[in-house]
Design an enzyme around this catalytic site. Structure first.
Site, PDB file in Angstrom:
ATOM      1  N   LYS A  55      -8.835 -73.734  -7.320  1.00 12.52           N
ATOM      2  CA  LYS A  55      -9.259 -72.453  -7.882  1.00 12.52           C
ATOM      3  C   LYS A  55      -9.794 -72.663  -9.306  1.00 12.52           C
ATOM      4  O   LYS A  55     -10.818 -72.098  -9.681  1.00 12.52           O
ATOM      5  CB  LYS A  55      -8.090 -71.456  -7.886  1.00 12.52           C
ATOM      6  CG  LYS A  55      -7.742 -70.959  -6.484  1.00 12.52           C
ATOM      7  CD  LYS A  55      -6.442 -70.156  -6.453  1.00 12.52           C
ATOM      8  CE  LYS A  55      -6.068 -69.786  -5.020  1.00 12.52           C
ATOM      9  NZ  LYS A  55      -4.792 -69.062  -4.922  1.00 12.52           N
TER      10      LYS A  55
ATOM     11  N   GLN B 245       0.548 -67.877  -8.251  1.00 12.24           N
ATOM     12  CA  GLN B 245       0.483 -68.590  -6.975  1.00 12.24           C
ATOM     13  C   GLN B 245       1.792 -68.402  -6.210  1.00 12.24           C
ATOM     14  O   GLN B 245       2.874 -68.666  -6.731  1.00 12.24           O
ATOM     15  CB  GLN B 245       0.206 -70.084  -7.227  1.00 12.24           C
ATOM     16  CG  GLN B 245      -0.011 -70.892  -5.967  1.00 12.24           C
ATOM     17  CD  GLN B 245      -1.294 -70.500  -5.219  1.00 12.24           C
ATOM     18  OE1 GLN B 245      -2.325 -70.254  -5.814  1.00 12.24           O
ATOM     19  NE2 GLN B 245      -1.220 -70.429  -3.900  1.00 12.24           N
TER      20      GLN B 245
ATOM     21  N   ASP C 220      -5.647 -60.614  -7.295  1.00 11.28           N
ATOM     22  CA  ASP C 220      -5.207 -60.837  -5.909  1.00 11.28           C
ATOM     23  C   ASP C 220      -4.913 -59.511  -5.203  1.00 11.28           C
ATOM     24  O   ASP C 220      -4.680 -59.502  -3.988  1.00 11.28           O
ATOM     25  CB  ASP C 220      -3.941 -61.719  -5.882  1.00 11.28           C
ATOM     26  CG  ASP C 220      -4.281 -63.202  -5.832  1.00 11.28           C
ATOM     27  OD1 ASP C 220      -5.368 -63.543  -5.311  1.00 11.28           O
ATOM     28  OD2 ASP C 220      -3.464 -64.013  -6.303  1.00 11.28           O
TER      29      ASP C 220
END
Ligand code: NAP
Length: 286
Positions: free
Chosen positions: A54, A98, A121
């Protein structure tokens, strides 16, 4: 006739190029670049790989990435403190935590501590709620990528019979909501669904997100259906999807491969959401 391949690698690359062009334009106009902070707790090797990928994708698009790699023994208060700092940091437009977090950390509470305006997200309860009622929000990256694949492949969703296999908060549920907002007639299947094949067989758009290798076979698929395979399963060292590719491709109209379908879209949509966060926060078109 065998199905046409939906090339997630090419579509993902096109989105990354679009994001990079918008960032370059903003920087050329004298503005600061967008910034994404990635928070990773613990030593999970796959998570380290995801965060590295990422960060690399961000840098290639001209987005600054800030990596926060914390030891597994990090306390709830310590992690919440870092998020409070990142929420305040003007150079950070986007924050991702994460998952999964190590045992002992309360993921729901952590995600609830994110500034919803930086939650690229789309996991903060406010953003989940906004998605449910169809208001502008950050759409979780994998479901957003699925819709982008369908749109860029010219699939008509209005009035289509859509079936989603899997009802997770991460993939199945948000995908079903997005399809519903686009006026598909949506069926959501899960482990208690009585006759899975009876449902999948009706689908003009079929999304398989169950995490079960080759769960969907050709006999379960309607002739000409568009089949999106979200599954990533490692079997004997080989990556395979939730769809039995050979038998399904013989009946479907369009199909995503694994790898090279949904996978590359997730990072592309993270970059797109980061650009969106930047644009909203700076009040400037990127
Ligand atoms: P998850 O949290 O394990 O959820 C799986 C869902 O599938 C559950 O709702 C489960 O039903 C349902 N399910 C499992 N077996 C089933 C069966 N035999 N029949 C019908 N439904 C069944 O998984 P997830 O996070 O949603 O991920 C799904 C898959 O997508 C995994 O392979 C994952 O690795 C992959 N994935 C890929 C990407 C990408 O970027 N390509 C991103 C995220 C996830 P219950 O609710 O009843 O248990």
């Amino acid at each position: 006739m065998p199905a046409r391949l939906i090339d997630g690698k090419a579509i993902g690359a096109a989105i990354r190029t679009e994001v990079a062009a918008a960032v370059a334009e903003a920087v050329a106009a004298g503005r600061r670049p967008p910034g994404l902070a990635a928070v990773l707790v613990g030593e999970h090797p796959a998570s380290h790989l995801y965060v590295r990928n990422k960060a690399r994708a961000c840098e290639e698009a001209g987005i600054r990435s800030f990596r926060h790699l914390l030891p597994a023994r990090t306390s709830q208060a310590g992690l919440e403190g870092l998020l409070a700092d990142l929420n305040r940091d003007e150079a950070v437009d986007a924050i991702l935590v994460q998952l999964p977090l190590p045992e002992g950390l309360d993921s729901r509470r952590i995600l609830g501590r994110l500034d919803p305006a930086k939650d690229v997200d789309g996991f903060h309860p406010e953003n989940v709620g906004r998605l449910t009622i169809g208001r502008p929000t950050f759409v979780p990256c994998t479901p957003a990528g699925i819709l982008e694949l369908l749109d860029r492949s010219g699939v008509e969703l209005r009035g289509a019979e859509a079936v989603v296999v899997g009802r997770s908060d991460l993939v199945g549920k948000p995908t079903a909501l997005l399809l519903l907002h686009r006026h598909a007639t949506v069926t959501l299947c899960h482990t208690r669904t009585k006759d899975l094949a009876a449902h999948t067989h009706r689908a003009q758009v079929l999304v398989a997100a169950a995490g079960r290798p080759r769960l969907v076979t050709g006999a379960m698929v309607r002739e000409g259906a568009v089949v999106i395979d979200v599954g990533i399963n490692r079997v004997d060292g080989v990556l395979i999807g939730d769809v039995d590719f050979a038998s399904v491709a013989a009946r479907a109209g369009q199909i995503t491969p694994v790898p090279g379908g949904v996978g590359p879209m997730t990072i592309a949509m993270l970059l797109k959401n980061t650009l969106l966060a930047y644009t909203r926060r700076t009040g400037q078109p990127a």
